[in-house]
Design an enzyme around this catalytic site. Structure first.
Site, mmCIF file in Angstrom:
data_model
loop_
_atom_site.group_PDB
_atom_site.id
_atom_site.type_symbol
_atom_site.label_atom_id
_atom_site.label_comp_id
_atom_site.label_asym_id
_atom_site.label_seq_id
_atom_site.Cartn_x
_atom_site.Cartn_y
_atom_site.Cartn_z
ATOM 1 N N GLY A 1 0.817 -1.207 0.000
ATOM 2 C CA GLY A 1 0.000 0.000 0.000
ATOM 3 C C GLY A 1 0.844 1.246 0.000
ATOM 4 O O GLY A 1 2.068 1.200 0.119
ATOM 5 N N ASP B 1 -2.192 12.840 12.749
ATOM 6 C CA ASP B 1 -2.714 12.441 11.445
ATOM 7 C C ASP B 1 -3.692 11.285 11.585
ATOM 8 O O ASP B 1 -3.606 10.292 10.871
ATOM 9 C CB ASP B 1 -1.561 12.080 10.506
#
Ligand SMILES: *[C@@H]1O[C@H](CO)[C@@H](O)[C@H](O)[C@H]1NC(C)=O
Ligand SMILES: *[C@@H]1O[C@H](CO)[C@@H](O)[C@H](O)[C@H]1NC(C)=O
Ligand SMILES: *[C@@H]1O[C@H](CO)[C@@H](O)[C@H](O)[C@H]1NC(C)=O
Length: 968
Positions: free
Chosen positions: A674, A795
């Site tokens: 990913g 985040d």
């Protein structure tokens, strides 16, 4: 009259006096010691409870003036024997191990609902032979449901729901012949439902939903003719629905949804004429819906979605005035839709998508004045869109996509002033896009008119829909230019104008739209060069497609066009640049620093694949090498300083740099799993069998690490962090060639995947979702409040929450990856993930825990809605401004149930309250004022509280009710 009354009262008085005399005279000592025994037993039990819990029972004290019969939660009979222990919802923590059951032979009612009792339920409970009412629901009891409960022959009500009980339901419960209310729902019970339960003919309510019960539903269920509520949903029951269920004609609520039931729906269910809730969705059922549904006009909810049902639907639904929610999507139901639904005045929600309805769309839908959602996509509807549909002015959601609708888009749709979502794509609609419909639709967020035969130009008035986020006009025959007014759509995230006949230049504003992430302009006749705005930083664009146009000139070598496949810019004969497939431009200014990543890849290629060392590559290689030599002296020093600077390995096997390179074959594509915002992730399996995830960070242009010390301590804190909901960071490495982080490898994928994949989203049920939210809250609470120094994540987004196979959520990808690349002092590159970053980041760079709280709020809403809450958040913030009063009232009046992820059946029972509380908290977390946001500790504490089952009617809760003052 008073005389006769006095006479009749007399014997009772006498009896009471005699009873007192008996107690006083016969054996004073025995009675006293018995009583003391009961009091002493209560005190012993109290002493066994957690310290704090003991203080919650101040009246339980021998020194108190009160008789123990007056202690809180205690009641006695007239011989001072304890008959009631009722201690609901007072926050007690403890077990029943020190509870002396044999001391309370007269107990008839024992209630501990909504506390934190744990441990198992002792077998001795079977000694309390007079009990008629047990409520231990909403605790943390574990272990089995004791089979000794079967000896309680007086029991009428047994509520053990919402605990962690496991094992199978004991056959002995079948001996409770008086029981009318049996709730074992929301536990982890397994195995089949014992046959004896089906002999409990006094049952009125049987709730076994949300367990893992298997096996089939037997014919003998037909004996339970007093049942009004039967909930078996969300188990693993298989086999057919027995015909005998049709005997239960007192049923008002029947829920069998989310099981593995198969076979046809028995026609006998036509006898169930009093149903208010009929829920059989998410099974593998075939056949027809029962006739007579709503015959007596009381059906409120009908859910048969996601089965293989065929045929028509009962005509009795046609004028079902009580109907509130209908979900029939994903079946093979057919018929002329016009014949089946009349005007439904209470209807709020109707999803008929993915069936075989044909015929014209009736204008009657417009007269269902309370309709907020209408989905009839993926059917075979023909004819026009009736303009009178616009009379349903509460519509928020209208999806008529993938049918055979023809004619023009009615101008009258402008009257649907609350519409958020309009999808008319994939039909045969023709004519112009009427500019009029953009007059007042300031609430429109998603507009999809793709794949029709629309002609003419894109109306400039589209800019009036200033809340638009997704606009898809692709695959039509639109012509003219892209109106530059589109720049006013400041919330636009996705714009697809592909496959049209658009001409002219790309408006330069498109490159600067603050939230635009996806832009598809492919297959048009756009000309000119790519505006320089597409090269400017920062940009929100993550995906762009400009293929098959007539564009010319330089393809900018900027972030947007970095690492994109050839497919997204091919088919433009005039484009040049050094990307794959393009001819180099003659201009010497082509190269710039941003190309360093490519430089490195090429270098590696040169070393690893010497065979390919053609003259061309050598020339290029020499060119690139020379570039490196020219690197500023300053950077060189930096590189040296970084060499092996950080290598903190907490994994005891001591992985070394070399092993990582070996295990990933030097980051070979085949180990790729990913890509995140700041790096590419690979799976690495070591010879020892250990599997880890390795995140290779994108090399930065500037290796200047500002705050080495705090960075280092954060890494250390993270490698030391041990929490169930935080991914394990084994260590990281940074040297002049590469930087990478080594994490625990989790098989369950990310939250983003879970929500976007339909099948996974279905399996990710309300229980699992609430657990995931609690897990993330717990992890963040730990990071903020229990780590020293405390860790701010910075985040939190659905990409960064990963799951293991047990569906436990793990927070991953701390600020670290980005910190590795943190661009020195200008700070502008730090923005979190778009859509999750707190609004104050626009004006301050101060990093504090409230940033995480905001992102957590967004994430929570995303989990509940099944998608990012852009709509909600923008209307939430605009609801603070009086200029948008219509929008704000629309927001306030929206029903919670309508914004919740509709791929899941609506939550029931205790889950309802938890969802309400969780939503409230999420709204508080996204408060625009960081000071008004709760802390993660407050959030976590609030989320961990046990909630009573809510009997309030869930389907009327509005978002406005959940809003704790959000405006300042
Ligand atoms: C109480 O229950 C236990 C276990 O079920 C049993 O062994 C015991 O004989 C019972 N005591 C009385 C007094 O009934
Ligand atoms: C219960 O139902 C079964 C099957 O329908 C029947 O054979 C049985 O006699 C019934 N039992 C009672 C107690 O009514
Ligand atoms: C852009 O749209 C076309 C079809 O309209 C599609 O084939 C292409 O994959 C899209 N590009 C991207 C990057 O999604």
């Amino acid at each position: 009259m008073s005389y006769s009354r006095a006479i009749s009262l007399l014997p009772m008085h006498l009896a009471a006096v005699m009873a007192l005399l008996v107690v006083a005279s016969s054996s004073y000592t025995t009675a006293a010691s018995l009583s003391n025994d009961e009091a002493a037993a209560l005190l012993r039990w109290k002493a066994s409870l957690q310290n704090q819990s003991q203080s919650l029972l101040p009246s339980w004290d021998v020194g108190s003036n009160h008789s123990y019969c007056n202690w809180a939660g205690i009641a006695c009979d007239n011989t001072s024997r304890i008959t009631h222990i009722v201690l609901n919802s007072i926050g007690l923590t403890g077990t029943l191990f020190s509870f002396s059951f044999s001391s309370f032979p007269h107990l008839i009612r024992f209630e501990l609902h909504n506390n934190s009792f744990h441990g198992s339920i002792p077998a001795q409970i079977g000694n309390l032979s007079r009990l008629y009412y047990i409520d231990f629901s909403s605790n943390h009891f574990i272990g089995k449901v004791p089979s000794e409960l079967g000896s309680l022959r007086n029991l009428q009500c047994l509520r053990l729901n919402k605990n962690n009980l496991s094992g199978s339901i004991p056959q002995e419960l079948g001996m409770l012949t008086l029981v009318w209310n049996l709730r074992l729902s929301e536990n982890n019970l397994t195995g089949p439902i014992p046959t004896s339960v089906w002999n409990l003919t006094n049952l009125v309510r049987l709730k076994l939903h949300d367990n893992h019960l298997s096996g089939s539903i037997p014919t003998s269920i037909g004996n339970l003719t007093n049942l009004t509520n039967l909930y078996l949903s969300r188990n693993q029951l298989s086999g057919p629905i027995p015909h005998s269920l049709g005997n239960l004609n007192s049923l008002t609520e029947l829920s069998l949804s989310s099981n593995k039931l198969s076979g046809p729906i028995p026609s006998e269910l036509a006898n169930l004429t009093h149903l208010q809730i009929f829920s059989i969705g998410n099974n593998k059922l075939t056949g027809h819906l029962p006739q007579n549904l709503c015959l007596d006009g009381s059906l409120i909810r009908l859910d048969a979605a996601n089965n293989n049902l065929t045929g028509n639907i009962p005509k009795s639904l046609r004028n079902c005035n009580s109907l509130f929610r209908v979900r029939l999507e994903n079946n093979q139901l057919e018929g002329n839709l016009q014949e089946y639904f009349g005007v439904l005045p209470s209807l709020d929600y109707m999803d008929l998508s993915y069936n075989r309805w044909f015929g014209k769309l009736s204008e009657k839908w417009g007269q269902s004045k309370n309709l907020t959602k209408l989905g009839i996509s993926n059917n075979q509807l023909t004819g026009n869109i009736p303009p009178d549909l616009a009379a349903a002015t509460k519509l928020h959601f209208l999806d008529l996509s993938s049918n055979h609708l023809v004619g023009e888009i009615p101008k009258k749709l402008r009257e649907l002033g609350l519409l958020f979502h309009l999808n008319l794509s994939n039909n045969k609609l023709s004519g112009n896009i009427p500019a009029e419909i953009f007059g007042t639709q300031s609430s429109l967020k998603n507009l999809d008119l793709a794949t029709n035969n629309l002609i003419g130009s894109i109306p400039r008035e589209i800019a009036n829909c200033e809340n638009l986020q997704n606009l898809n006009l692709g695959k039509n025959q639109l012509e003219g230019g892209i109106p530059f007014e589109i720049e006013k759509l400041q919330f636009l995230q996705s714009l697809d104008l592909g496959h049209n006949n658009l001409m002219g230049e790309i408006p330069s504003q498109l490159g600067k739209m603050p939230r635009l992430e996806k832009l598809n302009l492919s297959h048009n006749m756009l000309s000119g060069s790519i505006p320089s705005s597409f090269g400017e930083q920062p940009t929100s664009l993550t995906s762009i497609d400009i293929s098959y146009n007539n564009l010319k000139g330089l393809l900018p070598n900027t972030k947007i066009f970095e690492d994109v496949p050839y497919e997204v810019y091919r088919g433009n004969d005039g484009l040049c640049g050094n990307q794959t497939g393009l001819i180099p431009c003659s201009s010497p200014k082509v190269r710039n620093n941003a190309d360093k990543s490519r430089t490195k890849t090429n270098l590696v290629l040169l070393v690893v694949v010497p065979l390919v060392g053609t003259l061309f590559l050598v020339v290029v290689g020499i060119f690139l090498l020379s570039k490196r030599v020219v690197l500023k002296v300053e950077s060189e020093i930096q590189v040296v300083r970084n060499e092996n600077l950080f290598e903190i390995w907490s994994y005891d096997g001591k992985i070394v740099y070399k092993n990582i390179i070996e295990a990933t074959e030097d980051f070979n594509e085949k180990y790729y799993i990913g890509r995140g915002g700041y790096g590419t992730v690979y799976k690495a399996k070591f010879s020892s069998g250990l599997v880890v995830a390795v995140k290779k960070t994108h090399p930065s242009q500037d290796d200047n690490l500002v705050d080495l010390k705090s960075f280092r301590s954060e890494i250390r804190a993270l490698t030391e962090a041990r929490h169930r909901n935080i991914i394990k960071l084994y260590g990281f490495c940074s040297n002049s060639h590469r930087s990478f982080l080594i994490y625990e490898f989790l098989e369950g994928g990310s939250l983003e995947n879970k929500l976007s994949n339909k099948e996974e989203a279905l399996r990710f049920d309300w229980g699992k979702r609430l657990n995931a939210i609690k897990g993330v809250a717990s992890g963040l609470c730990y990071m903020h409040h229990e780590c020293s120094p405390s860790i701010i994540h910075r985040d939190i987004s659905s990409k960064n929450i990963l799951f293991d196979l047990e569906c436990v959520a793990h927070i991953s990808d701390f600020g670290t990856a980005r910190l590795l690349n943190l661009h020195s002092s200008n700070g502008t590159s730090f923005a979190g993930t778009f859509g999750y970053a707190a609004p104050e980041l626009a004006y301050t760079m101060e990093v504090n825990a409230k940033l995480d709280v905001y992102s957590f709020g967004i994430l929570t809403l995303e989990v509940l809605l099944g998608k990012h809450p852009f709509d909600l958040i923008s209307s939430l913030s605009s609801s603070c401004s009086s200029f948008f009063s219509s929008l704000s009232s629309a927001f306030h009046g929206m029903l919670l149930i309508d914004v919740l992820d509709n791929c899941l059946p609506p939550p029931e029972d205790q889950m309802v309250e938890e969802i309400v509380v969780t939503t409230k908290l999420a709204f508080a977390c996204v408060n625009t004022d960081p000071h008004l946001r709760p802390s993660m500790r407050q959030v976590y504490v609030e989320l961990s509280k046990q909630r009573p089952s809510s009997e309030s009617s869930f389907h009327t809760i509005t978002l406005g009710q959940l809003l704790v003052i959000n405006c300042i």
